[in-house]
Scaffold this motif. Sequence first.
Motif, PDB file in Angstrom:
ATOM      1  N   VAL A  24       0.841  -1.254  -0.033  1.00  0.00           N
ATOM      2  CA  VAL A  24       0.063  -0.001  -0.131  1.00  0.00           C
ATOM      3  C   VAL A  24       0.929   1.408  -0.037  1.00  0.00           C
ATOM      4  CG1 VAL A  24      -1.959  -1.171   1.291  1.00  0.00           C
ATOM      5  CG2 VAL A  24      -0.288   0.032   2.592  1.00  0.00           C
ATOM      6  N   TYR A  25       0.181   2.442  -0.339  1.00  0.00           N
ATOM      7  CA  TYR A  25       1.051   3.723  -0.322  1.00  0.00           C
ATOM      8  C   TYR A  25       1.152   4.175   1.149  1.00  0.00           C
ATOM      9  CZ  TYR A  25       0.128   3.828  -5.431  1.00  0.00           C
ATOM     10  OH  TYR A  25      -0.006   3.282  -6.633  1.00  0.00           O
ATOM     11  N   ARG A  26       2.234   4.643   1.451  1.00  0.00           N
ATOM     12  CA  ARG A  26       2.320   5.645   2.692  1.00  0.00           C
ATOM     13  C   ARG A  26       1.867   6.952   2.126  1.00  0.00           C
ATOM     14  NH1 ARG A  26       5.555   5.667   7.534  1.00  0.00           N
ATOM     15  NH2 ARG A  26       5.462   7.852   8.444  1.00  0.00           N
ATOM     16  N   THR A  27       0.515   7.335   2.235  1.00  0.00           N
ATOM     17  CA  THR A  27      -0.228   8.542   1.716  1.00  0.00           C
ATOM     18  C   THR A  27       0.760   9.695   2.342  1.00  0.00           C
ATOM     19  OG1 THR A  27      -1.904   8.122   3.512  1.00  0.00           O
ATOM     20  CG2 THR A  27      -2.196   7.230   1.142  1.00  0.00           C
ATOM     21  N   PRO A  28       0.536  10.911   1.426  1.00  0.00           N
ATOM     22  CA  PRO A  28       1.141  12.319   2.071  1.00  0.00           C
ATOM     23  C   PRO A  28       0.037  12.905   3.065  1.00  0.00           C
ATOM     24  CG  PRO A  28       0.329  12.429  -0.223  1.00  0.00           C
ATOM     25  CD  PRO A  28       0.103  10.666   0.036  1.00  0.00           C
ATOM     26  N   VAL A  29       0.894  13.686   3.629  1.00  0.00           N
ATOM     27  CA  VAL A  29       0.058  14.597   4.471  1.00  0.00           C
ATOM     28  C   VAL A  29      -0.069  16.119   3.945  1.00  0.00           C
ATOM     29  CG1 VAL A  29      -0.117  15.964   6.869  1.00  0.00           C
ATOM     30  CG2 VAL A  29       0.483  13.292   6.569  1.00  0.00           C
ATOM     31  N   LEU A  30      -1.069  16.537   3.644  1.00  0.00           N
ATOM     32  CA  LEU A  30      -1.343  17.978   3.027  1.00  0.00           C
ATOM     33  C   LEU A  30      -1.509  18.868   3.700  1.00  0.00           C
ATOM     34  CD1 LEU A  30      -3.718  16.606  -0.029  1.00  0.00           C
ATOM     35  CD2 LEU A  30      -1.175  16.501   0.093  1.00  0.00           C
ATOM     36  N   THR A  31      -1.290  20.177   3.502  1.00  0.00           N
ATOM     37  CA  THR A  31      -1.504  21.580   4.399  1.00  0.00           C
ATOM     38  C   THR A  31      -1.973  22.485   3.438  1.00  0.00           C
ATOM     39  OG1 THR A  31       0.882  22.223   4.342  1.00  0.00           O
ATOM     40  CG2 THR A  31       0.306  20.924   6.186  1.00  0.00           C
ATOM     41  N   SER A  32      -2.907  23.333   3.848  1.00  0.00           N
ATOM     42  CA  SER A  32      -3.314  24.449   3.083  1.00  0.00           C
ATOM     43  C   SER A  32      -3.296  25.845   3.795  1.00  0.00           C
ATOM     44  CB  SER A  32      -4.680  23.982   2.750  1.00  0.00           C
ATOM     45  OG  SER A  32      -5.288  25.287   2.021  1.00  0.00           O
ATOM     46  N   SER A  33      -2.383  26.643   3.498  1.00  0.00           N
ATOM     47  CA  SER A  33      -2.440  27.851   4.472  1.00  0.00           C
ATOM     48  C   SER A  33      -4.047  28.595   4.189  1.00  0.00           C
ATOM     49  CB  SER A  33      -1.308  28.749   3.733  1.00  0.00           C
ATOM     50  OG  SER A  33      -1.286  29.139   2.524  1.00  0.00           O
ATOM     51  N   TYR A  39     -10.350  29.164   8.157  1.00  0.00           N
ATOM     52  CA  TYR A  39     -11.148  28.273   9.189  1.00  0.00           C
ATOM     53  C   TYR A  39     -10.254  27.814  10.574  1.00  0.00           C
ATOM     54  CZ  TYR A  39     -13.732  27.973   4.867  1.00  0.00           C
ATOM     55  OH  TYR A  39     -14.627  28.031   3.754  1.00  0.00           O
ATOM     56  N   GLY A  40      -8.891  28.104  10.263  1.00  0.00           N
ATOM     57  CA  GLY A  40      -8.256  27.858  11.337  1.00  0.00           C
ATOM     58  C   GLY A  40      -8.425  28.413  12.765  1.00  0.00           C
ATOM     59  N   ALA A  41      -8.816  29.787  12.912  1.00  0.00           N
ATOM     60  CA  ALA A  41      -8.911  30.342  14.125  1.00  0.00           C
ATOM     61  C   ALA A  41      -7.542  30.020  15.070  1.00  0.00           C
ATOM     62  CB  ALA A  41     -10.075  30.040  14.845  1.00  0.00           C
ATOM     63  N   GLY A  42      -6.594  30.270  14.507  1.00  0.00           N
ATOM     64  CA  GLY A  42      -5.191  29.912  15.248  1.00  0.00           C
ATOM     65  C   GLY A  42      -4.881  28.706  15.236  1.00  0.00           C
ATOM     66  N   ARG A  43      -5.530  27.734  14.697  1.00  0.00           N
ATOM     67  CA  ARG A  43      -5.170  26.378  14.555  1.00  0.00           C
ATOM     68  C   ARG A  43      -4.639  26.142  13.264  1.00  0.00           C
ATOM     69  NH1 ARG A  43     -10.359  26.021  16.456  1.00  0.00           N
ATOM     70  NH2 ARG A  43     -11.113  25.704  14.445  1.00  0.00           N
ATOM     71  N   LYS A  44      -3.688  24.885  13.055  1.00  0.00           N
ATOM     72  CA  LYS A  44      -2.886  24.324  11.907  1.00  0.00           C
ATOM     73  C   LYS A  44      -3.827  23.041  11.543  1.00  0.00           C
ATOM     74  CE  LYS A  44       0.867  23.692   9.309  1.00  0.00           C
ATOM     75  NZ  LYS A  44       0.685  24.682   8.063  1.00  0.00           N
ATOM     76  N   PHE A  45      -4.093  22.919  10.148  1.00  0.00           N
ATOM     77  CA  PHE A  45      -4.877  21.561   9.993  1.00  0.00           C
ATOM     78  C   PHE A  45      -3.919  20.784   8.950  1.00  0.00           C
ATOM     79  CE2 PHE A  45      -8.688  23.778  11.127  1.00  0.00           C
ATOM     80  CZ  PHE A  45      -9.225  23.239  11.954  1.00  0.00           C
ATOM     81  N   TYR A  46      -3.929  19.404   9.296  1.00  0.00           N
ATOM     82  CA  TYR A  46      -3.068  18.460   8.503  1.00  0.00           C
ATOM     83  C   TYR A  46      -3.929  17.469   7.872  1.00  0.00           C
ATOM     84  CZ  TYR A  46       0.432  20.572  11.532  1.00  0.00           C
ATOM     85  OH  TYR A  46       1.253  21.550  12.171  1.00  0.00           O
ATOM     86  N   PHE A  47      -3.869  17.349   6.654  1.00  0.00           N
ATOM     87  CA  PHE A  47      -4.874  16.349   5.990  1.00  0.00           C
ATOM     88  C   PHE A  47      -4.253  15.096   5.458  1.00  0.00           C
ATOM     89  CE2 PHE A  47      -6.210  20.763   5.626  1.00  0.00           C
ATOM     90  CZ  PHE A  47      -7.579  20.669   5.951  1.00  0.00           C
ATOM     91  N   LYS A  48      -4.434  14.056   5.982  1.00  0.00           N
ATOM     92  CA  LYS A  48      -3.836  12.485   5.414  1.00  0.00           C
ATOM     93  C   LYS A  48      -4.507  12.242   4.317  1.00  0.00           C
ATOM     94  CE  LYS A  48      -1.577   8.840   6.414  1.00  0.00           C
ATOM     95  NZ  LYS A  48      -0.197   8.815   5.783  1.00  0.00           N
ATOM     96  N   ALA A  49      -3.925  12.054   3.158  1.00  0.00           N
ATOM     97  CA  ALA A  49      -4.311  11.941   1.830  1.00  0.00           C
ATOM     98  C   ALA A  49      -4.985  10.268   1.481  1.00  0.00           C
ATOM     99  CB  ALA A  49      -3.815  12.836   0.866  1.00  0.00           C
ATOM    100  N   GLU A  50      -5.639   9.901   2.300  1.00  0.00           N
ATOM    101  CA  GLU A  50      -6.066   8.555   1.788  1.00  0.00           C
ATOM    102  C   GLU A  50      -6.837   8.317   0.710  1.00  0.00           C
ATOM    103  OE1 GLU A  50      -5.284   5.255   3.718  1.00  0.00           O
ATOM    104  OE2 GLU A  50      -3.746   6.830   4.091  1.00  0.00           O
TER     105      GLU A  50
END
Length: 330
Positions: A24-33, A39-50
Amino acid sequence: MPAYTFPVNIDDIKDAHNRIRSHVYRTPVLTSSTFDQEYGAGRKFYFKAENMQKTGSFKARGALNAILMLERTKEHIKGVTTHSSGNHGQALAWAANMKGLKCNVITPKDTPEVKIRSITHYGADVTLCEPTPTSREETCKKVAEENNYDSVPSSDHYHIIAGQGTIALEFLEDVPQLNAILVSASKGGMASGVAIAAKALKPDIKIFIVEPDEKELEKCLRAAMRLWPDPPRFVDTIADGIRIQQLGNLTWPIILNLAEKEVLTANNDEIIKGMKFACERMKVLIEGAAGAAVAAAMSSRLQQIDDSLKHVGVVLCGGNVDIDNLPWYK
């Protein structure tokens, strides 16, 4: 609440990872500034691209682990079967094809054609059933008995749960500062595996379940009781991968014990908004179940629940969407 002994542990999940990692793939983790700013309100989000995983969803992890474990424990396997809204069916067909096994997938008549085409592409037979959970179960049981096939459930199976838990192993290796993970749930195989692995590696991490309208999981979690009506039913949502209302019998106690009682809910308009943002701004195509997780990250409720969460993971669970019938064109 009495202490709960988890039937799947971190060692099972690590073993599963070693078992499947070369396939299987080790899927990337995406971010979006842009996402963080809006939408962050001070948070940072990380998207696991399954959505970039083999067969287009996280389901490849659990299906392959289950097949490999079945080979280890049974001398002769005539074939395998399952019922699925599409993603697990594709994954099981792929895994069975890899191991030279026959496969029959039971799918509801209203399953998107793109998912059925993919199942048959991997060499599996497809049996259509009525679009109800009861019909799916009954048809699958009949096919298994008539063909002497082993049934491999989509979620309610410990080897499936262990395979899905490998998502969290990778996620926390890549982003060890995560404070929380948002994960969509149908019957809860992925959510259970992610919760077991993440909590074992980082006990203070929070796991938030994402659901469509009408699933009513939060009410059940707060009552610590399965309050869903019987027979099981599908909820009305464009996120076909998470439309089963009830969690599984095996996954329910795991989620009850490890996930937060606050559940993040997304309606169809919000799911579409999440899907469109991913497509337009992140340049990835995701299906409704993943769109629900993005919508949950967009919502203000997460901030209201706990404004201390600064690093939040989001599992983009799949990308098997019918591009000829995108929901915002209907």
